[in-house]
Scaffold this active site. Structure first.
Site, PDB file in Angstrom:
ATOM      1  CD  GLN A   1     113.058 123.915  65.589  1.00  0.00           C
ATOM      2  OE1 GLN A   1     112.841 125.130  65.619  1.00  0.00           O
ATOM      3  NE2 GLN A   1     113.066 123.179  66.676  1.00  0.00           N
TER       4      GLN A   1
ATOM      5  NE  ARG B   1     105.433 121.373  76.582  1.00  0.00           N
ATOM      6  CZ  ARG B   1     106.078 121.973  75.585  1.00  0.00           C
ATOM      7  NH1 ARG B   1     106.578 121.265  74.582  1.00  0.00           N
ATOM      8  NH2 ARG B   1     106.213 123.277  75.553  1.00  0.00           N
TER       9      ARG B   1
ATOM     10  CE1 TYR C   1     101.593 129.501  66.972  1.00  0.00           C
ATOM     11  CE2 TYR C   1     103.066 127.851  67.888  1.00  0.00           C
ATOM     12  CZ  TYR C   1     102.425 129.064  67.986  1.00  0.00           C
ATOM     13  OH  TYR C   1     102.605 129.843  69.097  1.00  0.00           O
ATOM     14  CG  LEU C   2      99.068 121.101  64.629  1.00  0.00           C
ATOM     15  CD1 LEU C   2      98.245 119.854  64.894  1.00  0.00           C
ATOM     16  CD2 LEU C   2     100.548 120.821  64.802  1.00  0.00           C
TER      17      LEU C   2
ATOM     18  CG  ASP D   1     114.522 124.320  69.600  1.00  0.00           C
ATOM     19  OD1 ASP D   1     114.833 124.842  70.692  1.00  0.00           O
ATOM     20  OD2 ASP D   1     113.358 124.335  69.152  1.00  0.00           O
TER      21      ASP D   1
ATOM     22  CG  ASP E   1     106.717 121.772  70.897  1.00  0.00           C
ATOM     23  OD1 ASP E   1     106.979 122.390  71.940  1.00  0.00           O
ATOM     24  OD2 ASP E   1     107.158 122.096  69.773  1.00  0.00           O
TER      25      ASP E   1
ATOM     26  CG  ASP F   1     105.865 124.698  60.527  1.00  0.00           C
ATOM     27  OD1 ASP F   1     106.944 124.872  61.133  1.00  0.00           O
ATOM     28  OD2 ASP F   1     104.790 125.226  60.883  1.00  0.00           O
TER      29      ASP F   1
ATOM     30  CD  GLU G   1     101.068 125.718  57.635  1.00  0.00           C
ATOM     31  OE1 GLU G   1     101.153 124.609  57.086  1.00  0.00           O
ATOM     32  OE2 GLU G   1     101.316 125.908  58.837  1.00  0.00           O
TER      33      GLU G   1
ATOM     34  CD  GLU H   1     104.605 125.114  73.830  1.00  0.00           C
ATOM     35  OE1 GLU H   1     105.384 125.977  74.240  1.00  0.00           O
ATOM     36  OE2 GLU H   1     104.719 124.590  72.703  1.00  0.00           O
TER      37      GLU H   1
HETATM   38  C1  BGC Z   1     109.251 124.498  73.094  1.00  0.00           C
HETATM   39  C2  BGC Z   1     110.529 125.237  72.821  1.00  0.00           C
HETATM   40  C3  BGC Z   1     110.971 124.969  71.398  1.00  0.00           C
HETATM   41  C4  BGC Z   1     109.823 125.281  70.406  1.00  0.00           C
HETATM   42  C5  BGC Z   1     110.137 124.848  69.024  1.00  0.00           C
HETATM   43  C6  BGC Z   1     108.299 125.018  72.083  1.00  0.00           C
HETATM   44  O1  BGC Z   1     107.239 125.664  72.288  1.00  0.00           O
HETATM   45  O2  BGC Z   1     108.786 124.681  74.397  1.00  0.00           O
HETATM   46  O3  BGC Z   1     111.544 124.890  73.727  1.00  0.00           O
HETATM   47  O4  BGC Z   1     112.086 125.751  71.090  1.00  0.00           O
HETATM   48  O5  BGC Z   1     108.657 124.622  70.800  1.00  0.00           O
HETATM   49  O6  BGC Z   1     110.141 123.469  68.941  1.00  0.00           O
END
Ligand code: BGC
Length: 571
Positions: free
Chosen positions: A197, A227, A233-234, A89, A229, A199, A236, A271
């Site tokens: 990935q 930033r 969603y940390l 990713d 990311d 969690d 649940e 984000e």
């Molecule tokens: C990033 C993506 C990434 C995703 C999962 C995000 O919101 O901007 O590029 O694929 O997180 O990590």
């Protein structure tokens, strides 16, 4: 003699440390609200400049290009993840949070880069992907060893795949479920993004501590902020959407408290791809994140320019709540992901697909995988207008690398790779990005007729005062002449002509009037400016004086996609 020798040794050590980048990070004079006045440039180390001819961008290459970024006028760089990673990713799948991916250099290279950036007055924001790790991360490798491994519950496991049913799937084009089967330990694990990935489990205090250690590591090295990311969603909880939960906010507040205590002046940029009302809590009482992206504004800017109507922009900004003084929205036109259409209605989404992604290959998940210039049909008038709005609407503007020269994309590269192609520096085979053979590059340079490096590159645009690049530099310079743009309020003017978007930005005694023609045709507009009777509008790009504002509606004419910024001078 001895003293001299010792001094020489010291000098040698200092030089060595400098070379290895181990010298203490030079810092920029303290200005607690620096992020409010920042102009951010988002880039990926991999895509920017290759210093060692292996076809992959690296930190030494990026360091060589800092002069370009300084000259462009941006003040902060946001770097995509550069950590060791299987790159499934593009680095958002982190295998080790406290090192550098060998393709991009060493930790020493990173420190040398950071020092040089700081020396030039550029701040550096990096990524902390805290919601998930790569399945290659040592934590997950341990966790999956056995059900009684001490790291087992650093991740979220179940015997069946039917938990958290109300939770949506984000990567709709790749994933059918947010649960994935682990053949090693024979249970399902939870993942909001790709199945590789998993969690992290933020209910576990050890996980919170481990992520804080990661933050501390980079803050001690001297980065200026993170930033964060995918923050919604940390945590649940059964029976909820598991987005924006109070428990998630509690974790963020804890990190903020610690960062303020030990590293004042550093920032969090959230984000959270959510509606403004749901993003608002991420600012807290100025005790959570300093900044958060304004996701819903972005597609509405594209809608407005296509509809030739200001309504989508005015509507969303009117629905945007006030935020604490010390906080700031981060606004953008494009980024490294698809142009997300999650924060629009179904009708609006259909409209956006129809207007901007007729060809199905341009669509990805719930969005459009194209760059700014091709979205705007290469029309430099539209590119300027969109950037003009980016620089004059409330918030800190973020420029995506390459958009300052109107770079194109390659929608055939798969996933979001089409908007992550090598930066185009010159008209050469590899666009001046690398000395490697073109076929060795991590991704092909854009080669279509309209956007190949012969047509679009930094070198040629630097030589022309009329290029998009030279124009962007002037725009940024003009923006920096006033803090009204970064800190002022906004009030809309409501002329009868809906093709025109006009607003007044105000900070203390300073007033700036912005008038944008969203339409492809020339327009006349009458603005009710009686509140500013007696003021003289001074057009900021050229410094020309316009007629004094009187009692009558103020008449302006604007060519297709023209816009003006006027400083209102009181005499
Ligand atoms: C990033 C993506 C990434 C995703 C999962 C995000 O919101 O901007 O590029 O694929 O997180 O990590």
């Amino acid at each position: 003699m001895i003293g001299e020798r010792a001094r020489a040794i010291d000098r040698g050590l200092i030089e060595k440390a400098m070379i290895e980048g181990n010298a203490a990070s030079t810092s920029i004079p303290a200005e607690p609200l620096w992020y409010k006045d920042a102009i951010v440039y988002q880039l990926h180390v991999r895509t920017f400049f290759d210093s060692n001819a292996d076809g992959i961008g690296d930190f030494q290459g990026l360091t060589q290009k800092l002069g370009y970024l300084q000259d462009l006028g941006v003040t902060t760089l946001w770097l995509l993840p550069f950590y060791p990673s299987p790159l499934r990713d593009d680095g958002y799948d982190i295998a080790d949070y406290t090192d550098i991916h060998p393709s991009y250099g060493t930790l020493g290279d990173f420190k040398a880069f950071l020092n040089e950036a700081h020396r030039r007055g550029l701040r550096i924001v990096t990524e902390i992907v805290l919601n998930h790790t790569s399945d290659q991360h040592a934590w997950f490798q341990e966790a999956r060893q056995s059900r009684d491994n001490p790291r087992r519950d650093w991740y979220v496991w179940r015997d069946t795949d039917d938990g958290y049913r109300q939770v949506r799937i984000i990567f709709t084009d790749t994933e059918q479920s947010n649960w994935a089967w682990d053949p090693v330990s024979k249970q399902y694990y939870w993942h909001r993004f790709f199945s590789h990935q998993p969690d992290l489990n933020f209910d576990k205090p050890e996980v919170v501590e481990a992520i804080w250690e990661v933050m501390k590591f980079w803050l001690e090295i001297g980065v200026d902020g993170f930033r964060l990311d995918a923050v919604p969603y940390l945590v649940e909880r059964e029976g909820t959407s598991s987005e924006n939960l109070p428990e998630t906010h509690a974790v963020l507040k804890l990190f903020r408290r610690r960062m303020d205590e030990h590293f004042p002046g550093r920032i969090f940029l959230a984000e959270a791809n959510q509606w403004p009302l749901d993003v608002r809590p991420y600012f807290g009482d100025a005790d959570e994140c300093h900044m958060a992206f304004h996701f819903p504004l972005m597609p509405r800017m594209f809608m407005a320019i296509r509809l030739e109507d200001r309504k989508p922009i005015v509507e969303i900004l009117n629905q945007t709540p006030e935020i604490p003084d010390a906080c700031q929205w981060a606004i953008f036109l494009r980024n490294h992901d698809e142009l997300t259409l999650e924060m629009v209605t179904d009708e609006e989404r259909d409209y956006m697909y129809d207007a901007y992604a007729k060809d199905a290959t341009m669509r990805l998940n719930v969005g459009i995988r194209r760059r700014l210039a091709p979205l705007l049909e290469g029309d430099t008038r539209k590119i300027r207008l969109m950037n003009g709005m980016l620089m004059s609407l409330p918030g800190t503007p973020i420029i995506y690398y390459g958009d300052e020269i109107g770079m194109g994309d390659n929608v055939h590269l798969g996933d979001r790779n089409g908007v992550r192609t090598p930066m185009q520096w010159t008209g050469g085979w590899t666009a001046g990005f690398s000395l490697a053979d073109p076929e060795r590059l991590y991704a092909p340079v854009v080669s279509n007729v309209l956007y190949n490096p012969q047509i679009i590159n930094v070198d040629s645009q630097s030589r022309s005062p009329h290029s998009v690049l030279s124009w962007m530099k002037r725009l940024i310079r003009t923006r920096k002449t006033s803090r009204v743009f970064s800190r002022g309020t906004i009030e809309f003017v409501h002329p009868a002509n809906h093709g025109v978007l006009a607003y007044v930005r105000r900070l203390d005694q300073e007033i700036i009037l912005v008038v944008n023609n969203l339409s492809s045709r020339a327009q006349a507009v009458e603005l009710d400016l009686r509140a500013f009777r007696g003021s003289i509008p001074v057009e900021m790009a050229g410094g020309n004086i316009f007629p004094r504002i009187g009692e009558l509606p103020y008449l302006l004419t604007l060519g297709p996609y023209d816009f003006y910024w006027f400083r209102l001078r009181r005499l």
